[in-house]
Design a protein around this motif. Structure first.
Motif, PDB file in Angstrom:
ATOM      1  N   ILE A 177      38.862  13.815-141.254  1.00 55.18           N
ATOM      2  CA  ILE A 177      39.700  12.836-141.940  1.00 55.18           C
ATOM      3  C   ILE A 177      39.442  11.488-141.263  1.00 55.18           C
ATOM      4  O   ILE A 177      39.471  11.401-140.036  1.00 55.18           O
ATOM      5  CB  ILE A 177      41.196  13.192-141.828  1.00 55.18           C
ATOM      6  N   TYR A 178      39.195  10.453-142.046  1.00 57.90           N
ATOM      7  CA  TYR A 178      38.934   9.127-141.486  1.00 57.90           C
ATOM      8  C   TYR A 178      39.531   8.057-142.393  1.00 57.90           C
ATOM      9  O   TYR A 178      39.910   8.326-143.530  1.00 57.90           O
ATOM     10  CB  TYR A 178      37.427   8.903-141.267  1.00 57.90           C
ATOM     11  N   THR A 235      35.979  19.784-141.329  1.00 55.18           N
ATOM     12  CA  THR A 235      36.507  18.725-142.179  1.00 55.18           C
ATOM     13  C   THR A 235      36.953  17.584-141.289  1.00 55.18           C
ATOM     14  O   THR A 235      37.634  17.813-140.286  1.00 55.18           O
ATOM     15  CB  THR A 235      37.693  19.233-143.016  1.00 55.18           C
ATOM     16  N   TYR A 255      47.060  17.453-137.639  1.00 58.50           N
ATOM     17  CA  TYR A 255      46.714  16.284-138.446  1.00 58.50           C
ATOM     18  C   TYR A 255      47.806  15.221-138.360  1.00 58.50           C
ATOM     19  O   TYR A 255      47.516  14.037-138.175  1.00 58.50           O
ATOM     20  CB  TYR A 255      46.480  16.687-139.901  1.00 58.50           C
ATOM     21  N   THR A 282      43.644   7.960-146.829  1.00 58.43           N
ATOM     22  CA  THR A 282      42.541   8.361-145.963  1.00 58.43           C
ATOM     23  C   THR A 282      41.433   8.970-146.811  1.00 58.43           C
ATOM     24  O   THR A 282      41.615   9.259-147.981  1.00 58.43           O
ATOM     25  CB  THR A 282      43.004   9.403-144.922  1.00 58.43           C
ATOM     26  N   GLU A 332      38.111  11.998-146.689  1.00 55.46           N
ATOM     27  CA  GLU A 332      37.820  13.292-146.087  1.00 55.46           C
ATOM     28  C   GLU A 332      36.353  13.624-146.292  1.00 55.46           C
ATOM     29  O   GLU A 332      35.787  13.358-147.345  1.00 55.46           O
ATOM     30  CB  GLU A 332      38.694  14.341-146.766  1.00 55.46           C
TER      31      GLU A 332
END
Length: 184
Positions: A149-150, A147, A8, A92, A94
């Motif tokens: 993340i963006y 999952t 990550y 961020t 999620e």
């Protein structure tokens, strides 16, 4: 879990650098646009008044129109720059869900709905994500729980009209009492 955190952090730093680089390019292009399309013609028109008369001042309408477009582009650039700064601070979003469809690097992610009488699981309306292979921590297939993340901001997270650009994606551990596994 440490591998996922390292993955990550690596993806996040790469994504932020990419957005910062794009911001710098946008700024340079705005400066070039201002110099070539607004400042240079305005200078030529104002210096041509002595030769062509006051009627040539009407030609300043065109640089004024281009200046209005420059202002709109500058406002959008400021919004993108602020969004990049917030992303660099770690803001961020999620999304956790099941993969319902994979098409090239575009993934449809949906949550499971409560079980009904059918044997197959029912999914909510899927969200579309664009996940490049370098930002996936493994090979995923439909039915996997992952999952994603963006970026939170609208200015940064759009890949195209239908998909959000993902910072990274990794598998979720499944619980033994998971509804999706009961239905299978």
């Amino acid at each position: 879990m440490n591998d996922i955190n390292d993955f990550y952090v690596r993806c996040f730093k790469s994504y932020v650098r990419q957005k910062q680089f794009i911001s710098i390019l946008q700024f340079l292009l705005l400066l070039i646009y201002f110099g070539l399309v607004i400042a240079a013609p305005t200078y030529l028109i104002i210096n041509g008044v002595s030769r062509f008369g006051l009627k040539s001042l009407f030609a300043l309408i065109f640089p004024a129109l281009w200046a209005a477009l420059f202002i709109f582009a500058s406002l959008y650039y400021i919004r993108c720059w602020r969004a990049t700064a917030e992303l660099a601070k770690g803001k961020t979003a999620e999304k956790t869900g099941y993969i319902t469809k994979i098409q090239k690097n575009n993934y449809s992610i949906a949550d499971t709905l409560p079980l009904t009488s059918s044997k197959r699981p029912k999914y909510s309306k899927p969200a579309g994500f664009h996940i490049p292979p370098s930002r996936c921590s493994g090979n995923f297939k439909p039915g996997d729980k992952i999952t994603i993340i963006y970026a939170r901001s609208r200015e940064l997270n759009i890949y195209d009209r239908l998909h959000l650009a993902a910072i990274c994606a990794f598998p979720c551990p499944t619980e033994p009492n998971d509804n999706h596994k009961k239905a299978s």
